[in-house]
Scaffold this motif. Structure first.
Motif, PDB file in Angstrom:
ATOM      1  N   HIS A  64       0.841  -1.207   0.000  1.00 33.22           N
ATOM      2  CA  HIS A  64       0.000   0.000   0.000  1.00 33.22           C
ATOM      3  C   HIS A  64       0.880   1.263   0.000  1.00 33.22           C
ATOM      4  O   HIS A  64       0.615   2.222  -0.734  1.00 33.22           O
ATOM      5  CB  HIS A  64      -0.910   0.019   1.234  1.00 33.22           C
ATOM      6  CG  HIS A  64      -2.157  -0.781   1.056  1.00 33.22           C
ATOM      7  ND1 HIS A  64      -2.454  -1.861   1.845  1.00 33.22           N
ATOM      8  CD2 HIS A  64      -3.186  -0.665   0.171  1.00 33.22           C
ATOM      9  CE1 HIS A  64      -3.611  -2.376   1.472  1.00 33.22           C
ATOM     10  NE2 HIS A  64      -4.078  -1.662   0.457  1.00 33.22           N
ATOM     11  N   LEU A  65       1.923   1.266   0.842  1.00 26.03           N
ATOM     12  CA  LEU A  65       2.799   2.431   0.919  1.00 26.03           C
ATOM     13  C   LEU A  65       3.551   2.646  -0.396  1.00 26.03           C
ATOM     14  O   LEU A  65       3.718   3.784  -0.850  1.00 26.03           O
ATOM     15  CB  LEU A  65       3.792   2.259   2.070  1.00 26.03           C
ATOM     16  CG  LEU A  65       3.196   2.344   3.477  1.00 26.03           C
ATOM     17  CD1 LEU A  65       4.234   1.973   4.522  1.00 26.03           C
ATOM     18  CD2 LEU A  65       2.656   3.742   3.756  1.00 26.03           C
ATOM     19  N   TRP A  68       1.116   4.154  -2.943  1.00 25.08           N
ATOM     20  CA  TRP A  68       0.886   5.588  -2.698  1.00 25.08           C
ATOM     21  C   TRP A  68       2.095   6.410  -3.126  1.00 25.08           C
ATOM     22  O   TRP A  68       1.965   7.445  -3.783  1.00 25.08           O
ATOM     23  CB  TRP A  68       0.605   5.809  -1.210  1.00 25.08           C
ATOM     24  CG  TRP A  68       0.449   7.248  -0.852  1.00 25.08           C
ATOM     25  CD1 TRP A  68      -0.652   8.011  -1.012  1.00 25.08           C
ATOM     26  CD2 TRP A  68       1.453   8.100  -0.280  1.00 25.08           C
ATOM     27  NE1 TRP A  68      -0.428   9.293  -0.581  1.00 25.08           N
ATOM     28  CE2 TRP A  68       0.866   9.385  -0.128  1.00 25.08           C
ATOM     29  CE3 TRP A  68       2.780   7.917   0.111  1.00 25.08           C
ATOM     30  CZ2 TRP A  68       1.568  10.465   0.405  1.00 25.08           C
ATOM     31  CZ3 TRP A  68       3.462   8.984   0.636  1.00 25.08           C
ATOM     32  CH2 TRP A  68       2.874  10.239   0.779  1.00 25.08           C
ATOM     33  N   TRP A  69       3.275   5.949  -2.776  1.00 27.67           N
ATOM     34  CA  TRP A  69       4.509   6.692  -3.074  1.00 27.67           C
ATOM     35  C   TRP A  69       4.732   6.835  -4.582  1.00 27.67           C
ATOM     36  O   TRP A  69       5.061   7.908  -5.066  1.00 27.67           O
ATOM     37  CB  TRP A  69       5.684   5.985  -2.429  1.00 27.67           C
ATOM     38  CG  TRP A  69       7.023   6.611  -2.696  1.00 27.67           C
ATOM     39  CD1 TRP A  69       7.915   6.242  -3.650  1.00 27.67           C
ATOM     40  CD2 TRP A  69       7.596   7.727  -2.012  1.00 27.67           C
ATOM     41  NE1 TRP A  69       9.019   7.047  -3.607  1.00 27.67           N
ATOM     42  CE2 TRP A  69       8.846   7.977  -2.585  1.00 27.67           C
ATOM     43  CE3 TRP A  69       7.176   8.526  -0.959  1.00 27.67           C
ATOM     44  CZ2 TRP A  69       9.687   8.991  -2.168  1.00 27.67           C
ATOM     45  CZ3 TRP A  69       8.020   9.528  -0.523  1.00 27.67           C
ATOM     46  CH2 TRP A  69       9.257   9.770  -1.117  1.00 27.67           C
ATOM     47  N   LEU A  72       0.098   7.418  -6.272  1.00 29.89           N
ATOM     48  CA  LEU A  72      -1.081   8.106  -5.723  1.00 29.89           C
ATOM     49  C   LEU A  72      -0.749   9.347  -4.901  1.00 29.89           C
ATOM     50  O   LEU A  72      -1.662  10.042  -4.443  1.00 29.89           O
ATOM     51  CB  LEU A  72      -1.875   7.123  -4.847  1.00 29.89           C
ATOM     52  CG  LEU A  72      -2.337   5.842  -5.535  1.00 29.89           C
ATOM     53  CD1 LEU A  72      -2.921   4.885  -4.521  1.00 29.89           C
ATOM     54  CD2 LEU A  72      -3.359   6.170  -6.622  1.00 29.89           C
ATOM     55  N   LYS A  73       0.527   9.626  -4.709  1.00 28.60           N
ATOM     56  CA  LYS A  73       0.915  10.704  -3.785  1.00 28.60           C
ATOM     57  C   LYS A  73       0.392  12.065  -4.223  1.00 28.60           C
ATOM     58  O   LYS A  73      -0.061  12.865  -3.401  1.00 28.60           O
ATOM     59  CB  LYS A  73       2.434  10.724  -3.639  1.00 28.60           C
ATOM     60  CG  LYS A  73       2.943  11.730  -2.613  1.00 28.60           C
ATOM     61  CD  LYS A  73       4.384  11.483  -2.242  1.00 28.60           C
ATOM     62  CE  LYS A  73       5.300  11.544  -3.429  1.00 28.60           C
ATOM     63  NZ  LYS A  73       6.732  11.508  -3.024  1.00 28.60           N
ATOM     64  N   HIS A  76      -3.466  12.090  -3.790  1.00 27.50           N
ATOM     65  CA  HIS A  76      -3.836  12.013  -2.363  1.00 27.50           C
ATOM     66  C   HIS A  76      -2.631  12.422  -1.520  1.00 27.50           C
ATOM     67  O   HIS A  76      -1.930  11.564  -0.952  1.00 27.50           O
ATOM     68  CB  HIS A  76      -4.274  10.593  -2.001  1.00 27.50           C
ATOM     69  CG  HIS A  76      -5.415  10.074  -2.799  1.00 27.50           C
ATOM     70  ND1 HIS A  76      -6.719  10.449  -2.572  1.00 27.50           N
ATOM     71  CD2 HIS A  76      -5.439   9.214  -3.866  1.00 27.50           C
ATOM     72  CE1 HIS A  76      -7.510   9.823  -3.432  1.00 27.50           C
ATOM     73  NE2 HIS A  76      -6.759   9.076  -4.235  1.00 27.50           N
ATOM     74  N   LEU A  79      -1.204  11.489   3.474  1.00 26.65           N
ATOM     75  CA  LEU A  79      -1.013  10.053   3.688  1.00 26.65           C
ATOM     76  C   LEU A  79      -1.918   9.518   4.781  1.00 26.65           C
ATOM     77  O   LEU A  79      -2.478   8.427   4.666  1.00 26.65           O
ATOM     78  CB  LEU A  79       0.452   9.773   4.030  1.00 26.65           C
ATOM     79  CG  LEU A  79       0.802   8.322   4.390  1.00 26.65           C
ATOM     80  CD1 LEU A  79       0.482   7.388   3.231  1.00 26.65           C
ATOM     81  CD2 LEU A  79       2.268   8.206   4.803  1.00 26.65           C
ATOM     82  N   TRP A  82      -5.457   9.099   3.333  1.00 24.66           N
ATOM     83  CA  TRP A  82      -5.583   8.034   2.341  1.00 24.66           C
ATOM     84  C   TRP A  82      -5.310   6.664   2.952  1.00 24.66           C
ATOM     85  O   TRP A  82      -6.072   5.713   2.731  1.00 24.66           O
ATOM     86  CB  TRP A  82      -4.592   8.280   1.185  1.00 24.66           C
ATOM     87  CG  TRP A  82      -4.615   7.171   0.180  1.00 24.66           C
ATOM     88  CD1 TRP A  82      -5.486   7.009  -0.863  1.00 24.66           C
ATOM     89  CD2 TRP A  82      -3.734   6.032   0.149  1.00 24.66           C
ATOM     90  NE1 TRP A  82      -5.210   5.846  -1.543  1.00 24.66           N
ATOM     91  CE2 TRP A  82      -4.139   5.221  -0.949  1.00 24.66           C
ATOM     92  CE3 TRP A  82      -2.648   5.630   0.923  1.00 24.66           C
ATOM     93  CZ2 TRP A  82      -3.501   4.030  -1.275  1.00 24.66           C
ATOM     94  CZ3 TRP A  82      -2.020   4.442   0.602  1.00 24.66           C
ATOM     95  CH2 TRP A  82      -2.435   3.644  -0.484  1.00 24.66           C
ATOM     96  N   PHE A  83      -4.233   6.562   3.741  1.00 29.91           N
ATOM     97  CA  PHE A  83      -3.780   5.266   4.230  1.00 29.91           C
ATOM     98  C   PHE A  83      -4.575   4.788   5.439  1.00 29.91           C
ATOM     99  O   PHE A  83      -5.112   3.676   5.451  1.00 29.91           O
ATOM    100  CB  PHE A  83      -2.293   5.370   4.579  1.00 29.91           C
ATOM    101  CG  PHE A  83      -1.661   4.090   5.045  1.00 29.91           C
ATOM    102  CD1 PHE A  83      -1.486   3.040   4.176  1.00 29.91           C
ATOM    103  CD2 PHE A  83      -1.224   3.952   6.365  1.00 29.91           C
ATOM    104  CE1 PHE A  83      -0.896   1.855   4.598  1.00 29.91           C
ATOM    105  CE2 PHE A  83      -0.634   2.773   6.786  1.00 29.91           C
ATOM    106  CZ  PHE A  83      -0.463   1.723   5.902  1.00 29.91           C
ATOM    107  N   THR A  87      -8.183   3.889   3.403  1.00 27.93           N
ATOM    108  CA  THR A  87      -7.768   2.589   2.869  1.00 27.93           C
ATOM    109  C   THR A  87      -7.862   1.491   3.930  1.00 27.93           C
ATOM    110  O   THR A  87      -8.584   0.512   3.763  1.00 27.93           O
ATOM    111  CB  THR A  87      -6.340   2.677   2.305  1.00 27.93           C
ATOM    112  OG1 THR A  87      -6.294   3.693   1.295  1.00 27.93           O
ATOM    113  CG2 THR A  87      -5.927   1.343   1.694  1.00 27.93           C
TER     114      THR A  87
END
Length: 318
Positions: A64-65, A68-69, A72-73, A76, A79, A82-83, A87
């Protein structure tokens, strides 16, 4: 974890920028900024080596991280939102609680009127009720407890301030503002004053104690060990002295029985040693004890005359 990650981003922001060839560094920095190398460095700093729970969660959510990195960063940037909130759905925004992230009692902007803690605040747990800070009570922590008065109260804010220690309930900060006196105080001329329990006709302490008045109460303190009854602290406050002590300059002091004109140790050749509150009688070295005398046991030539008795033993030998 999502609250620590941003600090890792700050810590690595200019890691490869050290001065010199600016064009080269900016090119290198831009590559590093979004690189997996930087992500790995940030993730390595998220958990302490002994934080098992954090490391377990990091291992479970690593994909997931990374997503995002890398993808999706920009869409969103928050963090945490979103996380953790959207999520994993294990967090709520501050001021909300429970499975559906409902507003805490008093609203999410100022839960519990700012005078308490919302149960489950920021998590998917709890019931949103208020645990009030000291001095406050009520469902919204808006009212004052006994022993506190409202020093500020309007539509949005309530501030409770402690009463004077003499008040059980009050309308202001002094001992003249008491609605009711606390236990150990009594009202005199509109003011709550301390009761001196030590001045009672029947003293509250035992014969071997003295009474010390304190605000709202009293203490029973032990008399000095040399006293038989006392009026205060120390050997100078004794009513009478225990056996072996006598009043001297106003206080109980040890009687040196060995210095009295009437001999305390009456057997021949016997030595006298003073002790606190008493004395001991001991035969000198080289003498043995009988019922009425200390009899010499040394050989001829080592005699110890009555006028020159043997050296007194030290206290440690007694």
């Amino acid at each position: 974890m999502p609250t620590v990650f941003p600090q890792g981003m700050v810590d690595t922001a200019k890691k490869n920028f050290g001065g010199g060839n600016t064009a080269w560094e900016e090119k290198t920095l831009s590559k590093y900024e979004f690189s997996e190398v930087r992500l790995l460095e940030i993730m390595e700093s998220l958990c302490g080596s002994s934080d098992f729970e954090c490391n377990r969660l990091l291992e479970e959510q690593e994909e997931h991280l990374e997503a995002w990195w890398l993808r999706l960063k920009k869409e969103h940037p928050d963090l945490f939102e979103w996380f953790c909130v959207k999520t994993l759905k294990v967090c709520c925004y501050p001021g909300t609680y429970g499975p559906d992230c409902l507003a805490c009692q008093g609203g999410s902007e100022r839960p519990c009127s700012g005078n308490g803690h919302c149960k489950g605040d920021g998590s998917r747990q709890g019931d949103g009720s208020c645990q009030c800070h000291i001095g406050y009570q009520g469902a919204l922590c808006y009212d004052c407890m006994d022993g506190y008065f409202s020093s500020l109260r309007n539509e949005t804010h309530s501030i409770c301030t402690a009463c004077d220690e003499s008040c059980k309930m009050c309308t202001g900060p002094t001992n003249k503002d008491c609605n009711q006196c606390e236990v150990g105080w009594v009202r005199e001329d509109g003011t709550c004053v301390d009761v001196d329990e030590c001045a009672a006709e029947m003293p509250p302490c035992s014969d071997q104690q003295y009474c010390e008045n304190v605000n709202g109460s009293f203490l029973c303190e032990e008399c000095d060990s040399t006293c038989v009854g006392c009026t205060g602290k120390g050997p100078g406050q004794c009513k009478e002295c225990i056996p072996g002590y006598t009043k001297e300059n106003g206080q109980c002091t040890d009687v040196d029985e060995c210095s009295l004109s009437e001999k305390a140790c009456v057997r021949k050749n016997e030595n006298c040693y003073n002790t606190p509150g008493s004395y001991v009688c001991v035969c000198p070295e080289g003498f043995e004890e009988t019922e009425d005398a200390c009899v010499q046991t040394q050989t001829a030539g080592d005699e110890v005359t009555e006028e020159s008795p043997a050296e007194l033993p030290s206290r440690e030998d007694l």
